[in-house]
Write an enzyme that holds these catalytic residues in place. Structure first.
Site, PDB file in Angstrom:
ATOM      1  CE1 TYR A  65      35.686  87.186 -28.884  1.00  0.00           C
ATOM      2  CE2 TYR A  65      36.077  86.819 -26.616  1.00  0.00           C
ATOM      3  CZ  TYR A  65      35.760  86.529 -27.685  1.00  0.00           C
ATOM      4  OH  TYR A  65      35.262  84.986 -27.860  1.00  0.00           O
ATOM      5  N   PRO A 225      25.224  80.787 -25.555  1.00  0.00           N
ATOM      6  CG  PRO A 225      25.676  81.306 -23.255  1.00  0.00           C
ATOM      7  CD  PRO A 225      26.152  81.749 -24.623  1.00  0.00           C
ATOM      8  N   GLY A 229      15.346  81.841 -29.578  1.00  0.00           N
ATOM      9  CA  GLY A 229      14.531  82.093 -30.739  1.00  0.00           C
ATOM     10  C   GLY A 229      13.152  82.031 -30.341  1.00  0.00           C
TER      11      GLY A 229
END
Length: 299
Positions: A65, A225, A229
């Site tokens: 990251y 999480p 949608g």
């Protein structure tokens, strides 16, 4: 009476520490496309400090990251770490560049091409040692194989993590984005404390992995999480339930995950304090059995 985040959502034990089941994912503490410095580093520092202040005990990151940026910001923000805070990191994915870039036409997602896996034992060892230094610790509470490298036998990859564990450099071993078969292969070499797979309201592709983890008492860390949608569209089930509870869709998505099983540990991430506080407010959202069942059925 609820006095802590752990009281609200329950706890799960990893590496000898009982942590609140609602954690924080530190991938977004980076620049566009999980690459380079964030736009506002000091806000990211504030996010981490506020997370711990609000009771977050599981903070999940990875060497890729940034790369490295997320781990460095974690150290800057909250080192020395409280005894009840568990820092989890990962190795096994390298970076070729950002996974999202800006073009004249807008954003373009590069996807997996920007994250090639490397699982050679000597590389995993090197990255573990570098994470120790960046995080400022003498051992890593939870060290996860970020991806299985198909070019290297899985037994060799987790075998190196077992050696690092035996040396006291890591406490617990985890896996990420794996199948049930791969978990069983890994468990023949080393005890697996957690599995981190993509799982949310709209992506149930790892349902069999969740069921396996539940059966064997392995922590299941769902990444991405809060994705809801089409279920969050006006009039949809997430929207209706959110309206009933005066909540937002992301809080409903997190509350549903927390209600799925006691081994589930969602780690929503953000680079903004306001968004962090909104996510953690999901701890106070109690879905009814009927609401949970409706969301479970609404794929």
């Amino acid at each position: 009476m609820i006095t802590s985040l752990g009281d609200a959502v329950g706890t799960f034990e990893i590496a000898g520490k009982k942590v609140a089941r609602l954690g924080f994912g530190a991938m977004r503490l980076t620049g566009l496309g999980v690459w380079g410095e964030p736009d506002d580093r000091q806000e990211c520092v504030r996010v981490l400090r506020r997370a711990v202040e609000l009771g977050v005990q599981l903070i999940d990151t990875a060497d890729s990251y940034g790369p490295y940026v997320s781990e460095e910001i974690i150290r800057e923000a909250i080192h020395p770490y409280r005894d009840d805070v568990l820092i989890a990191t990962k190795a096994g994915l390298t970076r070729n560049g950002p996974d999202v870039i800006r073009t004249d036409e807008g954003m373009v997602r590069l996807g997996p091409a920007a994250w090639p896996p490397v699982g050679r034992p000597e590389y995993l060892r090197q990255q573990a040692l570098m994470s120790l230094r960046r995080l400022g610790v003498d051992h890593i509470d939870l060290f996860q194989l970020h991806r299985v490298d198909p070019k290297v036998p899985l037994e060799d990859q987790v075998g190196e993590l077992k050696r690092l564990q035996d040396e006291g450099k890591i406490v617990a071993v985890g896996l990420s984005q794996v199948t049930v078969g791969q978990i069983e292969q890994a468990r023949a070499v080393v005890e697996i404390a957690t599995v981190q797979n993509r799982y949310n309201l709209t992506d149930r592709g790892s349902a069999d992995v969740l069921e396996y983890c539940t059966r064997h008492g392995i922590g299941f860390i769902p990444w991405a999480p809060v994705a809801a949608g089409a279920l969050a569209r006006p009039g949809g089930p997430v929207d209706r339930i959110a309206t009933t509870h005066h909540a937002c869709p992301s809080q409903v998505a997190l509350a549903w995950l927390l209600a799925r099983c006691e081994v589930v540990l969602p780690i929503p991430g953000t680079s903004k304090v306001a968004h962090l506080e909104e996510n953690l407010a999901a701890a106070a959202l109690q879905l009814s059995d009927a609401e949970t069942d409706e969301l479970t059925a609404a794929v």
